[in-house]
Motif scaffolding. Structure first.
Motif, PDB file in Angstrom:
ATOM      1  N   UNK A 185      53.898  44.013  86.904  1.00 64.75           N
ATOM      2  CA  UNK A 185      55.045  43.122  86.749  1.00 64.75           C
ATOM      3  C   UNK A 185      54.910  42.309  85.456  1.00 64.75           C
ATOM      4  N   UNK A 186      53.719  41.759  85.223  1.00 62.52           N
ATOM      5  CA  UNK A 186      53.517  40.986  83.976  1.00 62.52           C
ATOM      6  C   UNK A 186      53.794  41.863  82.758  1.00 62.52           C
ATOM      7  N   UNK A 187      53.225  43.059  82.826  1.00 65.62           N
ATOM      8  CA  UNK A 187      53.421  43.978  81.696  1.00 65.62           C
ATOM      9  C   UNK A 187      54.909  44.220  81.462  1.00 65.62           C
ATOM     10  N   UNK A 188      55.642  44.457  82.567  1.00 65.85           N
ATOM     11  CA  UNK A 188      57.059  44.762  82.418  1.00 65.85           C
ATOM     12  C   UNK A 188      57.793  43.596  81.757  1.00 65.85           C
ATOM     13  N   UNK A 189      57.458  42.388  82.174  1.00 65.65           N
ATOM     14  CA  UNK A 189      58.130  41.218  81.604  1.00 65.65           C
ATOM     15  C   UNK A 189      57.798  41.090  80.112  1.00 65.65           C
ATOM     16  N   UNK A 190      56.501  41.169  79.796  1.00 64.48           N
ATOM     17  CA  UNK A 190      56.093  41.027  78.400  1.00 64.48           C
ATOM     18  C   UNK A 190      56.715  42.126  77.542  1.00 64.48           C
ATOM     19  N   UNK A 191      56.666  43.360  78.046  1.00 60.97           N
ATOM     20  CA  UNK A 191      57.204  44.483  77.273  1.00 60.97           C
ATOM     21  C   UNK A 191      58.701  44.311  77.050  1.00 60.97           C
ATOM     22  N   UNK A 192      59.414  43.843  78.080  1.00 71.59           N
ATOM     23  CA  UNK A 192      60.866  43.683  77.941  1.00 71.59           C
ATOM     24  C   UNK A 192      61.174  42.634  76.866  1.00 71.59           C
ATOM     25  N   UNK A 193      60.454  41.519  76.916  1.00 75.99           N
ATOM     26  CA  UNK A 193      60.705  40.467  75.926  1.00 75.99           C
ATOM     27  C   UNK A 193      60.379  40.975  74.519  1.00 75.99           C
ATOM     28  N   UNK A 194      59.228  41.628  74.391  1.00 78.51           N
ATOM     29  CA  UNK A 194      58.829  42.091  73.064  1.00 78.51           C
ATOM     30  C   UNK A 194      59.787  43.172  72.545  1.00 78.51           C
ATOM     31  N   UNK A 195      60.213  44.022  73.451  1.00 77.57           N
ATOM     32  CA  UNK A 195      61.171  45.072  73.061  1.00 77.57           C
ATOM     33  C   UNK A 195      62.446  44.430  72.511  1.00 77.57           C
ATOM     34  N   UNK A 196      62.911  43.403  73.219  1.00 79.63           N
ATOM     35  CA  UNK A 196      64.111  42.705  72.753  1.00 79.63           C
ATOM     36  C   UNK A 196      63.874  42.085  71.370  1.00 79.63           C
ATOM     37  N   UNK A 197      62.720  41.428  71.220  1.00 78.16           N
ATOM     38  CA  UNK A 197      62.425  40.786  69.933  1.00 78.16           C
ATOM     39  C   UNK A 197      62.392  41.822  68.815  1.00 78.16           C
ATOM     40  N   UNK A 198      61.711  42.931  69.054  1.00 76.59           N
ATOM     41  CA  UNK A 198      61.529  43.915  67.989  1.00 76.59           C
ATOM     42  C   UNK A 198      62.818  44.658  67.652  1.00 76.59           C
ATOM     43  N   UNK A 199      63.647  44.911  68.676  1.00 77.28           N
ATOM     44  CA  UNK A 199      64.821  45.748  68.429  1.00 77.28           C
ATOM     45  C   UNK A 199      66.105  44.958  68.204  1.00 77.28           C
ATOM     46  N   UNK A 200      66.189  43.765  68.764  1.00 79.98           N
ATOM     47  CA  UNK A 200      67.486  43.081  68.773  1.00 79.98           C
ATOM     48  C   UNK A 200      67.506  41.721  68.101  1.00 79.98           C
ATOM     49  N   UNK A 201      66.405  41.335  67.478  1.00 79.89           N
ATOM     50  CA  UNK A 201      66.466  40.046  66.783  1.00 79.89           C
ATOM     51  C   UNK A 201      66.136  40.248  65.312  1.00 79.89           C
ATOM     52  N   UNK A 202      66.642  39.363  64.463  1.00 76.14           N
ATOM     53  CA  UNK A 202      66.309  39.448  63.044  1.00 76.14           C
ATOM     54  C   UNK A 202      64.801  39.420  62.812  1.00 76.14           C
ATOM     55  N   UNK A 203      64.081  38.627  63.621  1.00 71.03           N
ATOM     56  CA  UNK A 203      62.639  38.554  63.414  1.00 71.03           C
ATOM     57  C   UNK A 203      62.013  39.943  63.503  1.00 71.03           C
TER      58      UNK A 203
END
Ligand SMILES: Nc1ncnc2c1ncn2[C@@H]1O[C@H](COP(=O)(O)OP(=O)(O)OP(=O)(O)O)[C@@H](O)[C@H]1O
Ligand SMILES: [Mg+2]
Lengths: 528, 326
Positions: B177-195
């Protein structure tokens, strides 16, 4: 050339005049039926032409027409599709063997030069010709240095051969690549292939290169010469082969052609390169100012650019021209002096602050400074400002595509596909992408360093008219260019640099030769 | 060219990566099918599923900690050492009677701090990232040894803390569960944010990125800090799972994490390290290893399989890239 260093050259070799009819001569290079397909897209179809010994043969065509791809096939970088054949001085060339073309006597100056940035001139020259070594495998650095200096001196350059070439200017690097191709230490080449060697050279240096090329041809060496500068083609070439869409349109003696007909052959239509005098835009507030700017070469430079004007910077290599844009745009930190963009003083070495103040910058050397490798064309267009691509906080692929497609259309980037990797575009098209990125920011100041390097005549006109339209709206432009022609066409004013100083100002209308003369003439006056 | 302008789009196929992009998924499916047929009693069970998922969660977290710096064109060799460091801090503080929540927060803060230090050394002192983080690994190893005194810490660890590492949520192990949460957040950051895009652009050509006005130093610093945070999350999760702390826990994660990140760079978005590709890579490898182990292969099969798969996958990707080029 009467000053030819190659004995007996003049008598033995067929000259330009005889080239067209000399079917009995064995061509130095004969290309037959060359085709190339990338990813299912055919970019070359049945290319055929020949270069005779002692002939200067120009290869011209629009951006993306297949010139560099042809060259890379000859160099063994790419394998052609089956069915093509190349012979060098009568011997068939094994196109699948990358080392074969060098062994057969073909020498290359590639469009991206192909130097190793971290190594110095001596190493880069030796990469082509091998080191001069003593026992046991010890490199004789002293003789290497002397040989490198001499090779460059022959081209008219005085370059520190112990500096990594990454610290040299682009024209100096071009010189090293040319020196490597012309290296006397190796056996005489059959054909020297030069892919846009003059894209980054000022006119005076182009003339020196032209003299070297004439010496080669006088010595019976074939030269395949690629350039978007027609004056060079008309000046140097005996015959011209025109490519369009990866096909040979025609090969003709240059004497049968003029500017208009060549453009028509290249584009398939007559081009309205409007030489109409640019309407003077109304001058507005100063948007860019430098005062007392000092760099490695530049001394006490004061410059102002107002909204609604285009200011050029001219100068030969080493005059400081190469440094001006980089100092102004924050790439280099000046030793002293300041840069003010739209009223804001910019801290040294901060391109981000320049951008925030409304400046866009198109650096010279797209490969090292411009394109973001491993990214698509669309990503390269939009990377400088992602804010318009967000919906509810997240970046949207659809918005990016739409935004990038509009710019791809506007600057005529070919092929029209934002999803392609940037590396797969031709040089000129990559440059259009870098220009699109800068224009997309709707800047108040645009700083351009060699903006149309490698861009074909048609696209140049398009880009200039685009910039002109923005200037009429109040954009201020600073153009640093080695091309007097470009400066004469674009600028309202030109500042001439000599020995790091601003020695002369010129105001439109300016003649091309006048600008070139000013960059040279002042050498005597300016340094006296 | 006139005709091409219209037809250009249709004529040129999108990169022919269709098969290669998802090859990991296909191979994964194939492996599952293969082992399911071969070992019908032991392999296709929820037990196997759960253990593979649970065992690899920490490796995945460390690999994700690498995705960010690699995307930005830098190395962070200190992720495994950071994992070990935050792990012993979380455990040591509890053994000293400090509340587990505070211990965890301090452990996470230590990751941020190490990230900041890495950033300072690389950005301000201009030390190459490979060397800087190699040095940092060594320093952290010394720190870990000092804290643990070379002995495992097993006493005084809160019950709730280990529960958080070993429990399940609706049958799913909490680590997953932790992994899923972290991966989802990081995926969003890497793919959908300017950063995220700035990370990739910096990795693509830092000089070009700087000249377009991106703050490359700051982006580099963020990459280290984010990497430090992710590594320390991995450390805390591992601490909770093990319920003890040892100076030996961190280092073994380095190579698998790098393998996964590089193998992942051949998947989903070929040529770029990316979050989903990394997850696919880790679980593809783990599935293969698990199946072989169930089939009775010796334990060293783990390293052997990982190594061979990494080299084979990257070689295949290089080959298809070369094909596309020539
Ligand atoms: N590696 C590659 N992969 C896919 N397509 C490529 C690749 N290299 C070149 N192309 C395509 O081949 C065509 C010809 O490119 P080439 O570089 O030969 O043009 P060029 O005539 O040299 O243009 P320029 O004047 O801009 O240098 C272009 O459409 C380009 O997009
Ligand atoms: Mg080209």
């Amino acid at each position: 050339m009467s000053d030819s260093q190659h004995p007996g050259a003049e008598a033995a070799v067929p000259t330009a005049a005889s080239a067209g009819v000399a079917s009995s001569v064995v061509p130095a290079l004969d290309v037959v039926g060359l085709s190339k397909t990338f990813d299912g897209t055919q970019v070359l179809t049945d290319i055929r032409f020949d270069v005779l010994p002692g002939e200067v043969h120009a290869l011209v065509g629009e951006n993306g027409s297949g010139k560099s791809t042809t060259v890379k096939i000859l160099a063994g970088v790419y394998d052609p599709d089956d069915g093509g054949a190349v012979t060098v001085a009568g011997t068939a060339l094994d196109l699948s063997d990358p080392s074969a073309s060098d062994a057969a006597g073909l020498r290359f100056v590639h469009q991206d030069l192909g130097l190793v940035a971290a190594l110095d001139a001596r190493d880069n020259l030796a990469l082509g010709q091998g080191y001069d070594t003593g026992w046991p495998w010890r490199i004789r650095w002293r003789s290497e240095g002397a040989a490198a200096r001499e090779a460059l001196d022959r081209l008219g350059y005085d370059i520190d051969v112990t500096q990594p070439v990454s610290t040299l200017s682009i024209s100096e690097r071009t010189a090293i690549a040319i020196a490597r191709a012309l290296s006397p230490r190796r056996e005489t080449p059959a054909v020297v292939v030069l892919d846009e060697p003059t894209a980054n050279l000022p006119e005076s240096e182009v003339r020196r290169l032209a003299a070297s090329i004439r010496r080669l041809s006088a010595a019976g060496i074939g030269v395949l010469f690629i350039s978007h500068h027609f004056e060079e083609v008309f000046d140097l070439a005996d015959r011209v082969t025109v490519l369009r869409d990866g096909k040979v349109v025609t090969t003709r003696p240059v004497a049968e052609l003029d500017h208009g007909s060549l453009v028509e052959l290249m584009t398939g239509r007559t081009l309205d390169v409007d030489h109409v005098a640019q309407p003077q835009s109304e001058l507005r507030d100063v948007v860019l100012a430098t005062s007392g700017l000092n760099g490695a070469v530049v001394r006490d430079l004061d410059l102002t650019v107002a909204g609604g004007e285009v200011v050029g910077v001219a100068g030969i290599t080493g005059s400081g021209r190469e440094e001006v844009a980089r100092l102004v745009a924050g790439d280099l930190s000046p030793e002293s002096g300041e840069v003010v963009v739209a009223g804001r003083r910019i801290a040294a070495g901060r391109p981000d602050l320049c951008k925030a103040a409304g400046m866009s910058y198109v650096p010279a050397e797209r490969k090292t400074n411009g394109i973001v490798t491993g990214h698509s064309v669309a990503e390269n267009v939009v990377i400088a400002d992602l804010r318009p691509l967000r919906r509810r906080g997240a970046l949207r692929a659809r918005l990016q595509r739409r935004d990038a497609d509009a710019w791809i259309e506007r600057l005529d980037v070919r092929p029209r596909d934002g999803g392609l990797p940037i590396e797969s575009l031709s040089g000129g098209n990559q440059q259009k992408v870098v220009l699109a990125r800068a224009l997309r920011l709707s800047p108040t100041v645009l700083v351009l360093d060699e903006p149309t390097q490698g861009v074909d005549v048609g696209a140049q006109a398009q880009i200039r008219s685009h910039i002109r339209a923005a200037v009429a709206e109040g954009l201020g432009v600073l153009v640093c260019s080695s091309s007097s022609e470009e400066l004469a066409e674009m600028c309202d004013r030109v500042v001439v640099m000599v020995g790091g100083r601003r020695v002369r100002d010129m105001v439109a209308p300016m003649e091309v030769d006048e600008i070139t003369a000013a960059t040279l003439q002042s050498v005597a006056e300016g340094t006296a | 060219m006139t005709t091409d302008i219209e037809s250009g789009r249709g004529k040129r196929p999108r990169r022919s990566f269709g098969l290669a992009r998802y090859s990991g998924l296909y191979i994964w499916a194939l492996l599952i099918a293969l082992f399911a047929v071969w070992l019908p009693d032991t392999f296709p069970t929820t037990q196997t599923l759960r253990s593979v998922a649970d065992d690899q969660a920490v490796t995945c977290l460390v690999a994700l900690a690498l995705v960010v710096p690699i995307a930005a064109g830098i190395f962070d060799l200190s992720v495994a050492a950071q994992l070990g460091f935050s792990l012993v801090i979380a455990v040591y503080l509890q053994s000293q009677g400090i509340h587990p929540v505070i211990s965890v927060l301090v452990a996470l803060a230590s990751g941020l701090l190490v990230g900041v230090l890495n950033a300072i050394v690389v950005v301000k002192l201009s030390v190459d990232s490979f060397i800087a983080t190699l040095g940092m690994s060594s320093i952290l190893a010394a720190g870990v040894y000092t804290v643990t005194d070379g002995q495992p810490i097993v006493n005084g660890i809160s019950e709730g803390f280990t529960q958080a590492g070993r429990g399940t949520l609706l049958g799913v192990p909490l680590t997953v569960v932790y992994l899923a949460v972290v991966a989802a957040v990081l995926w969003y950051v890497m793919e959908y944010t300017p950063l995220g895009r700035h990370f990739y652009a910096t990795g693509g050509n830092p000089q070009a990125a700087r000249l377009t006005g991106l703050r490359v130093d700051r982006i580099t610093a963020y990459a280290f800090i984010l990497s430090g945070l992710l590594a320390s999350i991995a450390g805390v999760v591992l601490a909770a799972k093990l319920g003890s702390g040892s100076h030996l826990a961190g280092p073994p994660y380095l190579l698998p994490a790098f393998s996964a990140a590089f193998l992942g760079a051949t998947q989903i978005k070929p040529g770029r390290v990316n979050v989903l590709g990394t997850l696919v890579a880790v679980y593809l490898l783990a599935t293969g290893v698990k199946g072989l182990q169930l089939a009775g292969a010796p334990p060293e099969i783990n390293d052997l399989f990982n190594g061979v798969a990494l080299i084979a996958a990257v070689a295949l990707a290089a080959r298809s890239a070369r094909r596309a080029r020539s």
